[in-house]
Scaffold this motif. Structure first.
Motif, PDB file in Angstrom:
ATOM      1  N   ASN A 170       0.836  -1.218   0.000  1.00 49.23           N
ATOM      2  CA  ASN A 170       0.000   0.000   0.000  1.00 49.23           C
ATOM      3  C   ASN A 170       0.863   1.257   0.000  1.00 49.23           C
ATOM      4  OD1 ASN A 170      -1.717  -2.258   0.820  1.00 49.23           O
ATOM      5  ND2 ASN A 170      -3.275  -0.671   1.028  1.00 49.23           N
ATOM      6  N   TYR A 208     -14.504  -1.082   6.482  1.00 47.23           N
ATOM      7  CA  TYR A 208     -15.080  -2.204   5.731  1.00 47.23           C
ATOM      8  C   TYR A 208     -14.848  -3.536   6.440  1.00 47.23           C
ATOM      9  CZ  TYR A 208     -15.514   1.161   1.908  1.00 47.23           C
ATOM     10  OH  TYR A 208     -15.826   2.246   1.138  1.00 47.23           O
ATOM     11  N   CYS A 219      -8.920  -5.286   8.560  1.00 41.92           N
ATOM     12  CA  CYS A 219      -7.874  -5.754   7.627  1.00 41.92           C
ATOM     13  C   CYS A 219      -6.513  -5.126   7.907  1.00 41.92           C
ATOM     14  CB  CYS A 219      -8.245  -5.391   6.204  1.00 41.92           C
ATOM     15  SG  CYS A 219      -9.592  -6.330   5.542  1.00 41.92           S
ATOM     16  N   ARG A 221      -2.774  -4.110   6.431  1.00 36.76           N
ATOM     17  CA  ARG A 221      -2.033  -3.792   5.207  1.00 36.76           C
ATOM     18  C   ARG A 221      -0.641  -3.284   5.565  1.00 36.76           C
ATOM     19  NH1 ARG A 221      -5.535  -6.183   3.634  1.00 36.76           N
ATOM     20  NH2 ARG A 221      -7.072  -5.826   2.008  1.00 36.76           N
ATOM     21  N   ARG A 281     -18.135  -5.840   4.880  1.00 34.52           N
ATOM     22  CA  ARG A 281     -16.875  -6.040   4.161  1.00 34.52           C
ATOM     23  C   ARG A 281     -16.974  -5.526   2.729  1.00 34.52           C
ATOM     24  NH1 ARG A 281     -14.497 -12.079   5.342  1.00 34.52           N
ATOM     25  NH2 ARG A 281     -14.284 -11.912   7.605  1.00 34.52           N
ATOM     26  N   ARG A 282     -15.842  -5.089   2.177  1.00 31.88           N
ATOM     27  CA  ARG A 282     -15.772  -4.711   0.759  1.00 31.88           C
ATOM     28  C   ARG A 282     -15.318  -5.954  -0.008  1.00 31.88           C
ATOM     29  NH1 ARG A 282     -11.549   0.004  -0.915  1.00 31.88           N
ATOM     30  NH2 ARG A 282     -10.036  -1.624  -0.447  1.00 31.88           N
ATOM     31  N   ASP A 285     -11.430  -7.941  -0.658  1.00 35.15           N
ATOM     32  CA  ASP A 285     -10.382  -7.523   0.289  1.00 35.15           C
ATOM     33  C   ASP A 285      -9.784  -8.729   1.034  1.00 35.15           C
ATOM     34  OD1 ASP A 285     -10.151  -4.786   0.020  1.00 35.15           O
ATOM     35  OD2 ASP A 285     -11.590  -4.314   1.605  1.00 35.15           O
TER      36      ASP A 285
END
Ligand code: UDP
Length: 328
Positions: A170, A208, A219, A221, A281-282, A285
């Motif tokens: 990211n 998300y 999440c 990253r 959630r998206r 992902d």
């Protein structure tokens, strides 16, 4: 001799152009300004407005410029959009790269540094992710980038066009003087969304999902500072120009932060409350993505300078405060 930067008006491309020029390179930029900003391009770069899929346009640029190497950022890059519109991704990313490679072959240009992604891995079971792990992209964006890498591999074998694919995790932050930064419309990335919320431009940050298999449920990253990421591109260019073989490197920070940890860090940096709300959630992902960047450190002598997450967020905050409407 010039370095040709494809997509040099975008977030990452504009930082690359800036750093190349500050290091004394002659730089030409191609961008179709679909998502990029003309104001983001360094005024010492020669700018050609056009699309990498337009072969005649590309041939004209390669005729005018004496290109010694290409850095390729010109691609569509939103996971969600790619799931909705896969053909757009294969057209812009894969077909675009096809034309780039055809023209490089025609003009005898032998080096290309290429913007790839952690999305090529999908969701590996082991962390941190090393380059030898299997690739199982879980969306058309990651698939298109893997296809682009593979096209380059075969072009190396057939035509001796050597490449370095840099698989980003990211990318975050802005140039430290806040003269260039991240401005996407629409914005989908976590840090700018958090900072827009801090500025009062959004009501709240939508988190998300908080039911992932991670310590706080959100999440994780791996955030890498934009200027450090670009330094790796220049090191990769140098690596190719010295005659080294084609290669693939992860670029990350070896550290993972959850969405909630990022929010907390941003609250500290900005001194703002930053309201947040948990949303579903998206899709697409993965729960956790953390890179091992040991290979880039060993082979490219890459040494990231800014790894503290608050320091990275601070550079993005300085950009947002000084450009509340982006480049507008
Ligand atoms: N994310 C979030 N809310 C947002 C934007 C992102 O919770 O408004 C989460 C997203 O689900 C992911 C992480 O933040 O887990 C980083 O997302 P981003 O889109 O910045 O980058 P990605 O990892 O998808 O490349």
């Amino acid at each position: 001799m010039s370095i040709l930067v494809l997509g040099g008006a975008g977030y990452i491309g504009s930082h690359a152009v800036d750093q190349l020029i500050n290091k004394g390179y002659t730089v030409a930029v191609i961008d179709n300004l679909q998502t990029g900003h003309k104001q983001a391009i360094h005024d010492k770069a020669i700018f050609y407005e056009g699309d990498i899929r337009d072969k005649m346009f590309m041939q004209e640029v390669f005729t005018k410029e004496s290109v010694e190497g290409v850095i390729h950022f010109a691609a569509s890059s939103l996971v969600g959009e790619s799931v909705e519109k896969p053909l757009l991704y294969f057209n812009n990313n894969v077909y675009g790269t096809q034309i780039v490679l055809e023209v490089m072959e025609e003009f005898g240009v032998k080096n290309i540094v290429f913007s790839s992604t952690a999305a090529t891995y999908g969701e590996p079971k082991e962390m941190p992710i090393v380059e030898t792990m299997a690739t199982h992209p879980e969306n058309p964006y990651g698939e298109s980038k893997l296809m682009m890498e593979r096209m380059m591999k075969w072009c190396d074998k057939a035509y001796g066009i050597r490449y370095v694919a840099l698989r980003y995790f990211n990318v975050a932050g802005a140039k430290s003087d806040a003269s260039i930064g991240e401005d996407h419309v629409p914005e989908t990335h976590l840090i700018p969304i958090i900072l827009q919320t801090a500025l009062g431009q959004r009501e709240y940050l939508g988190i998300y999902g908080d039911d992932y298999d991670t310590p706080d449920g959100t999440c994780i990253r791996d955030y890498v500072y934009i200027e450090d990421l670009i330094a790796a591109h220049i090191a990769a260019l140098d690596y190719l120009q010295k005659g080294n073989k084609s290669n693939i490197f992860n670029l990350g920070s070896n550290n993972g932060y959850s969405v909630k940890e990022m929010l907390e860090a941003a609250r500290e940096v900005t001194g703002k409350e930053i309201p947040a709300k948990v949303l579903p959630r998206r899709s697409g992902d993965p729960s956790k993505l953390v890179a091992s960047s040991e290979k880039a450190k060993m082979t490219l002598a890459w040494e990231p300078q800014i790894t503290d997450i608050k320091q990275i967020i601070k550079t993005a905050w300085d950009w947002h405060i000084s450009h509340p409407k982006g480049y507008e």
